[in-house]
Design an enzyme around this catalytic site. Structure first.
Site, mmCIF file in Angstrom:
data_model
loop_
_atom_site.group_PDB
_atom_site.id
_atom_site.type_symbol
_atom_site.label_atom_id
_atom_site.label_comp_id
_atom_site.label_asym_id
_atom_site.label_seq_id
_atom_site.Cartn_x
_atom_site.Cartn_y
_atom_site.Cartn_z
ATOM 1 N N LYS B 41 -13.845 -7.227 5.518
ATOM 2 C CA LYS B 41 -14.433 -6.023 4.906
ATOM 3 C C LYS B 41 -15.520 -6.371 3.885
ATOM 4 O O LYS B 41 -16.299 -5.523 3.491
ATOM 5 C CB LYS B 41 -13.355 -5.173 4.218
ATOM 6 C CG LYS B 41 -12.450 -4.436 5.190
ATOM 7 C CD LYS B 41 -11.736 -3.274 4.538
ATOM 8 C CE LYS B 41 -10.927 -3.638 3.301
ATOM 9 N NZ LYS B 41 -9.779 -4.532 3.588
ATOM 10 N N ASP B 126 -2.379 -8.727 4.671
ATOM 11 C CA ASP B 126 -1.237 -9.430 5.235
ATOM 12 C C ASP B 126 -1.671 -10.766 5.812
ATOM 13 O O ASP B 126 -2.769 -10.899 6.329
ATOM 14 C CB ASP B 126 -0.595 -8.598 6.331
ATOM 15 C CG ASP B 126 0.172 -7.424 5.754
ATOM 16 O OD1 ASP B 126 1.038 -7.670 4.898
ATOM 17 O OD2 ASP B 126 -0.114 -6.277 6.128
#
Lengths: 337, 273
Positions: B41, B126
């Site tokens: 991102k 994660d």
């Protein structure tokens, strides 16, 4: 059949099928090494069998960047390049790298117009081993079959294109079918053109090369309604049974063919009578069908002894009466040596 | 001696906000800080760069090839002199982002860019594959800080990361340890105590409680860290305390992840109260 990890990668199995379609190009969506190793292996094996054909294989040349950002664009470019060669069809195999990063290979291939593009989702070692690759390729290529009214011919399914005796085995099956007046319409897949695959589903009977292809036989039966025999003929008795089964399936009657073949078999057994009563130690692979071996032991009254003459049963085992004759001839040479 | 820390936690829990404020606070202590965003991102360092999305290592590699890249192409200086790097990666749904992180570390190593008083790794929510465990491996971040709120799913993610830390710490070359738990509060009842109890149960400690405060959003709307936007605020002070606690922290643990039932019971006890 559970494929063994020792038998290699799905790519080699699938390529053994796809590269036998003479006017097609096979694209391996993966790193160059996958194409390089398989090209070398196929070339060497064909050369061993006195064939100088170079397999038509292209690689999408995945490198680190494609692994990170996705390899779909690289595949698109490779397919465009392949289209420039005007092939009869393009077969696209996926490597383990392409499978691991999850490229949508079907979506890319669906965009190609102008020639059939068949995706074979082999997935490299992730898809299993060599035999899984063979099955995947046969199933994928069957999409090009058009079916048709059964015409009394047979189609051979899944010949082992890399085995040394592939052509001899084909000639033996052709000879046996000839005794019944039956012709082979299609060899699916060995040394054929893309256009010939359209005939798949128009024979009255499919004959599988070996039993491990049963799921391919079932799929073709479901799709085209073609019944199948599970294997090429193996053993003396098995060859006679094969004639009977083909005769029944095609309503040709088989009594005359069986008695002719039986006479031939008796002649061969007499020819190798020298083997009778010998003490032997027969080496064979673990998946040797028991009836094949017991028939030979019985026919020639062979005594199995640990210190007997070492003889080898080839793998795959010889096809039909002629295959046995070749093997017995080799055994006799060993005994004379 | 160079200190390398990594922040892990559930997606959306506030790792980037916490990381940028820690980096800003550390620079205020006179330290040379390098923050590396390890998330495709690429927005880890945005507040340090006043809203600018800097070119990522992976973008540069794709456009120019990894041999042509220099440090100046991938390392950008933001607020307080904090040097910022974004790993970047593929568009959502294609390729392999984890491999992108591994490739980024290889490029940064080759460029000799991994040096500072403190290196802060801000990692994707994660640890979905080996690539995202990269900051914990090969002697990069020796200290992992878990960012969590008192919400069960957040604690669950933090607990999962403990499994990765535990596994990696067991390796012969494994230097990765849990430095502590940061509670980035959602204003739940008894949240501080819940997260402190969780930290204790996994064999670690609550290193700082960060209260929920609208100033964080206001600062981000103004494209700044809280440290820069409102340095005199209680929130800025909380981040400064956190930075100081991390610098002074000598407690490094191999965590004992909880079974799911234990975790649920813990959360249930606090909610039921």
């Amino acid at each position: 059949m559970i494929s063994s990890r020792t038998e290699g990668c799905t790519l080699t199995g699938a390529l053994s099928v796809t590269t036998s379609v003479q006017d097609a190009i096979t694209v391996i969506h993966g790193p160059d090494g996958c194409a390089h190793h398989n090209f070398s292996l196929l070339h060497a094996l064909h050369f061993d069998n006195d064939q100088l054909n170079l397999p038509s294989i292209l690689s999408s040349s995945l490198k680190e960047q494609e692994i990170i950002f996705g390899g779909e664009f690289a595949l698109e470019e490779t397919l465009s390049g392949a289209m420039g060669e005007s092939p009869g069809a393009i077969f696209v195999l996926t490597s383990c790298v392409a499978a691991a990063i999850g490229d949508d290979v079907r979506a890319v291939c669906n965009e190609i117009r102008g020639c059939p593009v068949v995706v074979i989702p082999t997935g490299g070692f992730l898809g299993g081993g060599f035999s899984d690759g063979v099955r995947s390729a046969l199933i994928a290529l069957s999409e090009l079959g058009k079916g048709g009214d059964p015409n009394g011919t047979v189609t051979l399914v899944g010949e082992k294109n890399l085995e040394y005796e592939a052509e001899a085995n084909y000639r033996e099956v052709q000879r046996l079918l000839g005794l019944l007046g039956v012709k082979v319409r299609l060899r699916f897949v060995r040394n054929i053109a893309v256009s010939e695959i359209a005939q798949l589903g128009s024979s009255s009977l499919n004959i599988l090369r070996e039993e491990s292809l049963a799921d391919v036989g079932d799929l073709l039966k479901d799709r085209f309604g073609t019944p199948y025999l599970p294997s090429f003929p193996l053993g003396f008795e098995g060859t006679l049974t094969f004639l009977s089964q083909v005769g029944d399936a095609l309503n040709t009657g088989s009594d005359r063919a069986i008695s002719m073949e039986l006479e031939r078999q008796k002649g061969i057994i007499d020819q190798f009578s020298e083997l009778r009563g010998r003490a032997v130690n027969i080496c064979h692979s673990d998946h040797m069908p028991a009836p094949f071996l017991s028939e030979l032991l019985e026919l020639f009254d062979l005594q199995v002894k640990e210190r007997g003459q070492i003889l080898t049963l080839p793998d795959p085992i010889p096809v039909g009466t002629s295959g046995l004759s070749r093997m017995l001839s080799r055994w006799q040479r060993v005994l004379h040596a | 001696m160079m200190k390398q820390i990594a922040l892990y936690g559930k997606g959306g829990i506030g790792k980037s906000t916490t990381s940028t404020n820690i980096s800003a606070a550390l620079s205020g202590m006179g330290l040379d800080v390098l923050q590396i965003g390890c998330d495709p991102k690429r927005d880890s360092t945005r507040m340090l760069m006043h809203g600018r999305l800097i070119p990522t290592v992976m973008d540069q590699v794709r456009e120019r090839g990894d041999k042509a890249i220099t440090q100046e192409d991938v390392v950008f200086t933001g607020y307080g002199g904090v040097r910022c790097v974004e790993a970047g990666g593929p568009e959502p749904g294609v390729g392999c982002a984890g491999r992108g992180i591994i490739a980024t570390f290889q490029v940064l190593e080759r460029l000799g860019a991994l040096h500072a008083d403190v290196v802060v790794y801000d990692v994707l929510g994660d640890v979905v594959c080996g690539g995202f465990a990269m900051p914990m491996r090969e002697g990069y971040a020796q200290e992992v800080y878990l960012v969590t709120s008192g919400e069960l799913m957040s604690l669950y993610a933090a607990n999962n990361i403990c499994k990765a830390i535990r596994r990696l710490s067991g390796r012969s070359r494994g230097q990765c340890r849990l430095g502590g738990v940061i509670c980035n509060a959602k204003n739940l009842p008894d949240e501080k105590q819940l997260v402190a109890t969780f930290a204790e149960r996994i064999g670690s400690t609550l290193i700082q409680f960060i209260p929920r405060d609208p100033v964080v959003q206001r600062a981000e709307l103004n494209r700044m860290t809280v440290i820069e936007y409102l340095p005199g605020s209680d929130q800025a002070e909380a981040y400064r305390l956190l930075a100081r606690n991390i610098i002074e922290n000598r407690r490094l643990d191999i965590p004992e992840p909880l079974e799911i039932a234990e975790l649920e019971n813990l959360a249930y006890d606090f909610i039921a109260d």
